[in-house]
Write a protein that holds these residues in place. Structure first.
Motif, PDB file in Angstrom:
ATOM      1  N   ASN A   1     -10.962  19.945 -35.427  1.00 26.14           N
ATOM      2  CA  ASN A   1     -11.230  21.279 -35.972  1.00 26.14           C
ATOM      3  C   ASN A   1     -12.537  21.888 -35.450  1.00 26.14           C
ATOM      4  O   ASN A   1     -12.862  23.022 -35.770  1.00 26.14           O
ATOM      5  CB  ASN A   1     -11.291  21.228 -37.500  1.00 26.14           C
ATOM      6  CG  ASN A   1      -9.924  21.071 -38.131  1.00 26.14           C
ATOM      7  OD1 ASN A   1      -9.074  20.399 -37.565  1.00 26.14           O
ATOM      8  ND2 ASN A   1      -9.712  21.668 -39.289  1.00 26.14           N
ATOM      9  N   TRP A   2     -13.288  21.134 -34.659  1.00 29.14           N
ATOM     10  CA  TRP A   2     -14.566  21.623 -34.141  1.00 29.14           C
ATOM     11  C   TRP A   2     -14.470  21.929 -32.648  1.00 29.14           C
ATOM     12  O   TRP A   2     -13.744  21.251 -31.909  1.00 29.14           O
ATOM     13  CB  TRP A   2     -15.671  20.574 -34.343  1.00 29.14           C
ATOM     14  CG  TRP A   2     -16.104  20.397 -35.760  1.00 29.14           C
ATOM     15  CD1 TRP A   2     -15.577  19.524 -36.664  1.00 29.14           C
ATOM     16  CD2 TRP A   2     -17.135  21.101 -36.444  1.00 29.14           C
ATOM     17  NE1 TRP A   2     -16.210  19.637 -37.870  1.00 29.14           N
ATOM     18  CE2 TRP A   2     -17.185  20.605 -37.770  1.00 29.14           C
ATOM     19  CE3 TRP A   2     -18.021  22.109 -36.077  1.00 29.14           C
ATOM     20  CZ2 TRP A   2     -18.087  21.071 -38.714  1.00 29.14           C
ATOM     21  CZ3 TRP A   2     -18.930  22.577 -37.009  1.00 29.14           C
ATOM     22  CH2 TRP A   2     -18.961  22.061 -38.323  1.00 29.14           C
ATOM     23  N   GLU A   3     -15.209  22.931 -32.231  1.00 28.86           N
ATOM     24  CA  GLU A   3     -15.382  23.199 -30.813  1.00 28.86           C
ATOM     25  C   GLU A   3     -16.791  23.747 -30.582  1.00 28.86           C
ATOM     26  O   GLU A   3     -17.510  24.069 -31.539  1.00 28.86           O
ATOM     27  CB  GLU A   3     -14.333  24.177 -30.289  1.00 28.86           C
ATOM     28  CG  GLU A   3     -14.417  25.575 -30.857  1.00 28.86           C
ATOM     29  CD  GLU A   3     -13.361  26.488 -30.246  1.00 28.86           C
ATOM     30  OE1 GLU A   3     -12.338  25.989 -29.752  1.00 28.86           O
ATOM     31  OE2 GLU A   3     -13.582  27.715 -30.271  1.00 28.86           O
ATOM     32  N   PHE A   4     -17.174  23.848 -29.295  1.00 27.42           N
ATOM     33  CA  PHE A   4     -18.576  24.087 -28.974  1.00 27.42           C
ATOM     34  C   PHE A   4     -18.709  25.162 -27.914  1.00 27.42           C
ATOM     35  O   PHE A   4     -18.084  25.087 -26.855  1.00 27.42           O
ATOM     36  CB  PHE A   4     -19.223  22.787 -28.483  1.00 27.42           C
ATOM     37  CG  PHE A   4     -18.753  21.586 -29.245  1.00 27.42           C
ATOM     38  CD1 PHE A   4     -19.322  21.266 -30.465  1.00 27.42           C
ATOM     39  CD2 PHE A   4     -17.706  20.807 -28.777  1.00 27.42           C
ATOM     40  CE1 PHE A   4     -18.866  20.177 -31.188  1.00 27.42           C
ATOM     41  CE2 PHE A   4     -17.238  19.725 -29.495  1.00 27.42           C
ATOM     42  CZ  PHE A   4     -17.815  19.400 -30.709  1.00 27.42           C
ATOM     43  N   ILE A   5     -19.518  26.165 -28.232  1.00 28.34           N
ATOM     44  CA  ILE A   5     -19.847  27.197 -27.249  1.00 28.34           C
ATOM     45  C   ILE A   5     -21.218  26.840 -26.676  1.00 28.34           C
ATOM     46  O   ILE A   5     -22.203  26.762 -27.410  1.00 28.34           O
ATOM     47  CB  ILE A   5     -19.883  28.587 -27.899  1.00 28.34           C
ATOM     48  CG1 ILE A   5     -18.517  28.913 -28.532  1.00 28.34           C
ATOM     49  CG2 ILE A   5     -20.274  29.648 -26.883  1.00 28.34           C
ATOM     50  CD1 ILE A   5     -18.521  30.191 -29.370  1.00 28.34           C
ATOM     51  N   THR A   6     -21.277  26.590 -25.381  1.00 26.25           N
ATOM     52  CA  THR A   6     -22.527  26.160 -24.749  1.00 26.25           C
ATOM     53  C   THR A   6     -23.012  27.206 -23.749  1.00 26.25           C
ATOM     54  O   THR A   6     -22.215  27.920 -23.130  1.00 26.25           O
ATOM     55  CB  THR A   6     -22.347  24.819 -24.032  1.00 26.25           C
ATOM     56  OG1 THR A   6     -21.417  24.974 -22.956  1.00 26.25           O
ATOM     57  CG2 THR A   6     -21.844  23.750 -24.993  1.00 26.25           C
ATOM     58  N   ILE A   7     -24.326  27.265 -23.596  1.00 23.52           N
ATOM     59  CA  ILE A   7     -24.961  28.167 -22.638  1.00 23.52           C
ATOM     60  C   ILE A   7     -25.890  27.356 -21.744  1.00 23.52           C
ATOM     61  O   ILE A   7     -26.733  26.593 -22.235  1.00 23.52           O
ATOM     62  CB  ILE A   7     -25.768  29.267 -23.356  1.00 23.52           C
ATOM     63  CG1 ILE A   7     -24.847  30.174 -24.161  1.00 23.52           C
ATOM     64  CG2 ILE A   7     -26.564  30.096 -22.349  1.00 23.52           C
ATOM     65  CD1 ILE A   7     -25.595  31.258 -24.933  1.00 23.52           C
ATOM     66  N   CYS A   8     -25.699  27.510 -20.432  1.00 29.75           N
ATOM     67  CA  CYS A   8     -26.596  26.927 -19.428  1.00 29.75           C
ATOM     68  C   CYS A   8     -26.962  28.026 -18.429  1.00 29.75           C
ATOM     69  O   CYS A   8     -26.281  29.053 -18.328  1.00 29.75           O
ATOM     70  CB  CYS A   8     -25.926  25.778 -18.671  1.00 29.75           C
ATOM     71  SG  CYS A   8     -25.267  24.458 -19.716  1.00 29.75           S
ATOM     72  N   GLN A   9     -28.041  27.823 -17.701  1.00 32.59           N
ATOM     73  CA  GLN A   9     -28.333  28.713 -16.585  1.00 32.59           C
ATOM     74  C   GLN A   9     -27.405  28.355 -15.427  1.00 32.59           C
ATOM     75  O   GLN A   9     -27.133  27.180 -15.182  1.00 32.59           O
ATOM     76  CB  GLN A   9     -29.789  28.547 -16.134  1.00 32.59           C
ATOM     77  CG  GLN A   9     -30.809  28.937 -17.185  1.00 32.59           C
ATOM     78  CD  GLN A   9     -32.219  28.706 -16.691  1.00 32.59           C
ATOM     79  OE1 GLN A   9     -32.747  29.503 -15.915  1.00 32.59           O
ATOM     80  NE2 GLN A   9     -32.825  27.608 -17.140  1.00 32.59           N
TER      81      GLN A   9
END
Length: 812
Positions: free
Chosen positions: A705-713
């Motif tokens: 039920n979990w997911e992840f929005i990630t930000i990298c350069q």
């Protein structure tokens, strides 16, 4: 930290709206006023002290502080009248320049009573404001008993501007006092302990002999005693309780008495045996220098009273009062009325527990012909509401007997009217339960209380409470697994699930509760938390308490389902309260917290009447997604100004970033996520909580039920600079529960706003109906179209110590 309890302390992103103490007091007093027990007006063209006119009825007066009845003595009255004839209604000059002609005799008589130098003050409040800043040097320290009178606390706080440390102990806790003395001995010149001789609510005494022994053990210890409620009715020449115990005043003590209350006139008196200190205070004592002096009538009345105090007559008056006190005590012993403290003072306190019971009881007593006071917050904890009864020489024994008979008759009826029991009262005051009542029957309702969500029907739960945040059946199963079997005690929570139905199995009420270790300063301001966190470097669990909470620290939203139309709603709410109190007692919780209610909560009056005070929590935000098929349609609904910010701070930067949605993390990625989360938590004491267990992130990574929005350069794709951990609630609500950010890049890439935007975009792509954005950062969320709602909590504590200590630290 969880987004639902997140504070991002840059650019005013999320200013926690710390509870305004005065607003809370205003709500409590307004409630009492509406119930007809506060802010009343006495009626009639004369007043004898024996009765008092209220609402067109003469009531026997059991609420006075004129215990000896001297305010009605003809000698005091005639002296006051004659002084007005001779000198007028006032003597409009500062006493520093010249005192009215009557002052000299009064000062000589009061000094004769105490056999020590004295200073007359306008009243005790102004006296404390004048004396404390003059007596306490910058090299000293102050320790307050947490029940010492407000006027003493308020005057002591003035010294914070001079960096004088001020601390607080639990009421009469001399072990705690000694620990604090030891910690200060090498750092401070003198250590002042400030307390009342007799406390105005329960009528209990300061442990004077034990304090004297502490002074001998620690020569730095000085005592500042406010004995206004011990004045006149006890002691040689009526000099009060403290001197009756000490016999003589040492140079390490300042003593305050009063010329009002039992003395029968007006004003207050400081007694100081240290000639040098006495001269310093009298020469320039702030308000003592600039305030108006006592009116001639007050000085003359006080002089007449002092003359009585210096004759054997005072002991006859004291004995008359003592007989009445002993008679009242003897009658009370024959009842089961919950007398909170048994002593020989003229002040008695009958506990009612809940304010609602107190209101009912006071009104019943007034209808029966007796006036008594209500003791309520902030003078006492809300759940320690009670009826304060004072005995005076005005009261005749027959009236005292009738008062006890009326209380014995009406007290159980007040309990019944307010849907409570005497057992709950004994529990609230931590008194031995001498009642013989049986447990409450729930024959009209079916109560299910479980300690695991696994024992609750999944579809039923999701239809009642599971519509918000991580409060659905799967989310709570996840939380149970995560917050159990951990090494640290703050990472282990207990869970309970309560469902109350009628005989036809129709749900009336449903909620879940958690018991966990909270930081007492969780909702305090940053200043207080900074001070406390320094202490926690040496003592991890300093100022922490077990808290029983509706919902949990992880969840946000409507934790309580109540069918507002059901005829047994009130009974169900009463059962919920009794269930929480039983759990509180069993697991020794220090506080009960009811969370996440809107401003116009239907149960507001019920909660307040049950002994809870309302506090404002951080605002909560949500976004409704009905009708938006893609992100462009959604953005077009924003204001032109907000679209401009979006173009400049999100879309313009987006090409520089690598943005991914992941279903799980590798071990290395998990470490990065936890490090980013820790940065947010450590940078924000605005809402100060313990960290969460390491297993949390591993469990999130494994859970479908979990997911992840990630930000990298883009030029450094292996290093995360931001992450949003999002939960799927029944494919209906998208819940961004956690945020982690690298503060080094926060402003350059507008990470927080970028994460919020990507969360909205993802939720629309997945066709969710709404997004629960949780608490705080309302300014940022509103820019992206969120609906912001004020949220409130209700708090019930076992005592006011922690609340008052937080107030002390917040003003540091």
């Amino acid at each position: 930290m969880p987004l639902n309890f997140m504070s991002i302390n840059i650019n005013d992103m999320a200013k926690i709206k710390h509870n305004n103490f005065l607003n809370t007091v205003n709500e409590v007093f307004t409630d009492a006023q509406q119930q007809g027990v506060l802010h009343l007006y006495a009626e009639g063209d004369q007043f004898s002290g024996r009765t008092i006119g209220i609402n067109n009825k003469q009531l026997y007066h059991f609420g006075t502080t004129g215990y000896l009845g001297l305010e009605q003595d003809p000698r005091l009255k005639e002296a006051a009248i004659e002084a007005i004839r001779k000198y007028g209604t006032q003597f409009p000059l500062s006493k520093s320049y010249i005192s009215n002609p009557l002052y000299r005799q009064l000062e000589e008589l009061i000094a004769e009573m105490y056999q020590n130098p004295i200073i007359i003050t306008k009243n005790s409040t102004l006296g404390h404001l004048g004396v404390i800043p003059s007596a306490v040097d910058d090299q000293d320290a102050i320790i307050l008993d947490h029940q010492v009178h407000w006027s003493v606390q308020s005057a002591a706080k003035v010294l914070k501007s001079r960096s004088v440390p001020i601390d607080m102990i639990r009421h009469n806790d001399l072990n705690m006092l000694e620990d604090k003395i030891k910690a200060l001995t090498s750092k401070r010149q003198r250590i002042w302990y400030m307390a009342d001789g007799i406390y105005s609510m329960y009528g209990d005494f300061a442990p004077i002999q034990d304090l004297k022994a502490l002074c001998l053990k620690y020569p730095q210890l000085h005592l500042y005693m406010d004995d206004v409620h011990g004045m006149s009715w006890i002691g040689e020449h009526g000099t009060g309780y403290v001197l009756s115990e000490l016999k003589e005043l040492s140079e390490n003590m300042l003593l305050f008495g009063t010329l009002s209350k039992t003395f029968g006139a007006s004003g207050a008196v400081l007694v100081c045996s240290n000639a040098k200190l006495h001269h310093k205070i009298k020469t320039f004592g702030g308000p003592l220098t600039f305030s108006a002096q006592l009116e001639p009538a007050s000085v003359a009345a006080a002089t007449a009273s002092a003359k009585i105090h210096l004759t054997p007559e005072i002991y006859k008056l004291q004995n008359d009062l003592r007989e009445r006190i002993q008679y009242f005590n003897a009658l009370l012993k024959q009842t089961e009325l919950p007398l909170v403290d048994t002593n020989d003072s003229p002040v008695f306190y009958i506990g009612t527990g809940m304010p609602k019971t107190g209101y009912n009881f006071v009104n019943r007593m007034m209808s029966e012909g007796f006036y008594v006071n209500l003791g309520l917050f902030p003078a006492v904890p809300v759940k320690n509401t009670g009826v304060r009864i004072t005995i005076s020489r005005h009261n005749q024994k027959q009236e005292i007997k009738e008062l006890v008979e009326a209380m014995t008759h009406h007290f159980p009826k007040a309990l019944e009217d307010s849907n409570t029991t005497i057992r709950r009262v004994f529990q609230a005051f931590k008194m031995k339960d001498i009642s013989t009542e049986e447990g409450t029957s729930h024959h009209d309702l079916r109560v299910q209380l479980e300690d695991s969500i696994l024992n609750i029907d999944k579809s039923l739960w999701n239809s009642l409470v599971g519509k918000h945040g991580v409060c659905d059946w799967e989310g709570l199963k996840f939380l149970e697994e995560t917050f159990s079997n951990n090494e640290l005690r703050e990472h282990n929570w207990k869970f309970w699930y309560l469902i109350i139905c009628d005989q036809k199995q129709t749900p009336i009420l449903s909620t879940f509760l958690t018991l966990g270790l909270w930081k007492d300063d969780m909702l305090a301001n940053v200043k207080a938390s900074q001070v406390i966190e320094k202490e926690r470097q040496l003592n991890t669990y300093y100022l922490t308490s077990k808290v029983l909470s509706l919902g949990s620290l992880f969840t946000e939203g409507d934790h309580l389902y109540v069918d507002q139309t059901h005829p047994l709603k009130q009974q169900a709410l009463n059962i919920m309260m009794q269930t929480m109190e039983a759990l509180e007692k069993r697991f020794k919780a220090k506080m009960i917290v009811l969370r996440d209610f809107l401003d116009h909560e239907p149960a507001h009056s019920f909660f307040q009447g049950q002994g809870f005070i309302r506090v404002q929590m951080p605002d909560s935000s949500k976004i409704k997604l009905d009708g938006y098929h893609d992100i462009d349609t959604y953005v077009s609904s924003l204001s032109s100004r907000n679209r401009r910010h979006l173009r400049k701070e999100v879309w313009a930067i987006e090409p520089l970033l690598k943005i991914d949605v992941l279903q799980w993390f590798s071990t290395g990625q998990l470490k990065q996520v936890q490090a980013l989360y820790d940065q947010v938590r450590q940078n924000n004491l605005g809402l100060n909580t313990f960290s969460f267990p390491d297993a949390l992130f591993e469990n999130i990574s494994k859970h479908p039920n979990w997911e992840f929005i990630t930000i990298c350069q883009k030029d450094c794709p292996e290093k995360m600079i931001g992450v949003m951990l999002c939960y799927n609630n029944e494919n209906h609500t998208y819940v961004p529960s956690f945020v982690g950010m690298d503060y080094e890049y926060l402003k350059e890439f507008h990470i927080y706003r970028q994460l919020l935007f990507q969360t909205i975009k993802r939720a629309i792509d997945l066709k969710f109906k709404e997004i629960d954005l949780g608490m705080t950062a309302a300014f940022e969320k509103r820019k992206l179209g969120a609906i912001v709602e004020k949220k409130f909590g209700y708090i019930q504590t076992s005592d006011n110590y922690t609340m008052e200590l937080m107030g002390l630290l917040e003003e540091s």
